[in-house]
Write a protein that holds these residues in place. Sequence first.
Motif, mmCIF file in Angstrom:
data_model
loop_
_atom_site.group_PDB
_atom_site.id
_atom_site.type_symbol
_atom_site.label_atom_id
_atom_site.label_comp_id
_atom_site.label_asym_id
_atom_site.label_seq_id
_atom_site.Cartn_x
_atom_site.Cartn_y
_atom_site.Cartn_z
ATOM 1 N N ALA A 109 0.845 -1.209 0.000
ATOM 2 C CA ALA A 109 0.000 0.000 0.000
ATOM 3 C C ALA A 109 0.875 1.252 0.000
ATOM 4 O O ALA A 109 0.588 2.229 -0.714
ATOM 5 N N THR A 110 1.974 1.229 0.773
ATOM 6 C CA THR A 110 2.879 2.385 0.800
ATOM 7 C C THR A 110 3.529 2.570 -0.571
ATOM 8 O O THR A 110 3.766 3.706 -1.013
ATOM 9 N N GLU A 126 -12.345 -6.463 -0.577
ATOM 10 C CA GLU A 126 -11.541 -5.948 0.553
ATOM 11 C C GLU A 126 -11.693 -4.432 0.700
ATOM 12 O O GLU A 126 -11.757 -3.903 1.813
ATOM 13 N N LEU A 127 -11.714 -3.775 -0.467
ATOM 14 C CA LEU A 127 -11.828 -2.317 -0.437
ATOM 15 C C LEU A 127 -13.261 -1.879 -0.193
ATOM 16 O O LEU A 127 -13.522 -0.985 0.604
ATOM 17 N N HIS A 166 4.985 7.462 2.686
ATOM 18 C CA HIS A 166 5.154 7.197 4.111
ATOM 19 C C HIS A 166 4.442 5.932 4.610
ATOM 20 O O HIS A 166 5.080 5.010 5.071
ATOM 21 N N GLY A 167 3.121 5.864 4.525
ATOM 22 C CA GLY A 167 2.414 4.725 5.106
ATOM 23 C C GLY A 167 0.920 4.953 5.121
ATOM 24 O O GLY A 167 0.371 5.584 4.224
ATOM 25 N N ALA A 168 0.267 4.456 6.161
ATOM 26 C CA ALA A 168 -1.193 4.573 6.231
ATOM 27 C C ALA A 168 -1.631 4.808 7.669
ATOM 28 O O ALA A 168 -0.919 4.451 8.621
ATOM 29 N N SER A 184 -6.748 -5.171 5.743
ATOM 30 C CA SER A 184 -7.518 -5.226 4.494
ATOM 31 C C SER A 184 -6.934 -4.297 3.443
ATOM 32 O O SER A 184 -6.903 -4.627 2.248
ATOM 33 N N LEU A 185 -6.468 -3.137 3.874
ATOM 34 C CA LEU A 185 -5.830 -2.205 2.940
ATOM 35 C C LEU A 185 -4.638 -2.876 2.262
ATOM 36 O O LEU A 185 -4.502 -2.844 1.041
ATOM 37 N N GLU A 186 -3.760 -3.479 3.072
ATOM 38 C CA GLU A 186 -2.562 -4.100 2.499
ATOM 39 C C GLU A 186 -2.932 -5.290 1.607
ATOM 40 O O GLU A 186 -2.341 -5.489 0.550
#
Length: 204
Positions: A109-110, A126-127, A166-168, A184-186
């Motif tokens: 995701a990053t 998932e999304l 950066h990240g989430a 779920s995002l990843e």
Amino acid sequence: MPARVILGVAHARREIVEVCRRLYDRGLIAGQDGNVSVRIKEDRILVTPAGLSKVDVRASDLVELQLEHEHEKSSKGKGQESSEVEVHFAAYAIRPDIRAVVHAHPPVATGFSVAGETVEHPMLAELKYGVGTLPLVPYAQPGSRALAELAAESLRSYDVVLLQYHGAVTVGPSLMVAHQRMESLEHAACILLAARQVKGRANR
Ligand SMILES: [Zn+2]
């Protein structure tokens, strides 16, 4: 509606330790990355300390902080709070309905955020059910007030946000929900990346 504090502090401590271990085990963070917090009273949170790998965090390492007057933080606990706690403060201030905040650096995701993209697909379960739509928050220095303000602006309308380069950050009515949103995002990002690779091969 303000978040109700349903569970005791001891339970919140155990849950944070468990979520830290899951984040580490599932590769959503590495080294000293990431931070996790839970609102234990209307105006107080428990947050992970700086300088420890999440796999080593114990219940007694967690830091308790006052949400009000965030620039004069009164803290309890032996550790120093995470340097990225500003994002947590901003999220709790803007979302009285949430009880937990998770910040991690999920690698795929990053990767989308580094490429200047968000993670989106209208049909992916998932999304659709686990994450919802999510914005890409423009880059600001990690740990800065600017990043906290930008992230909070997006968290006003979304439960999951990607931070560019950066990240989430995920939030939720409980720590487990916030954590599941990160997972779920990843997972969705991995599926979308695989789909692109399959498509790329087919077009060769
Ligand atoms: Zn970070």
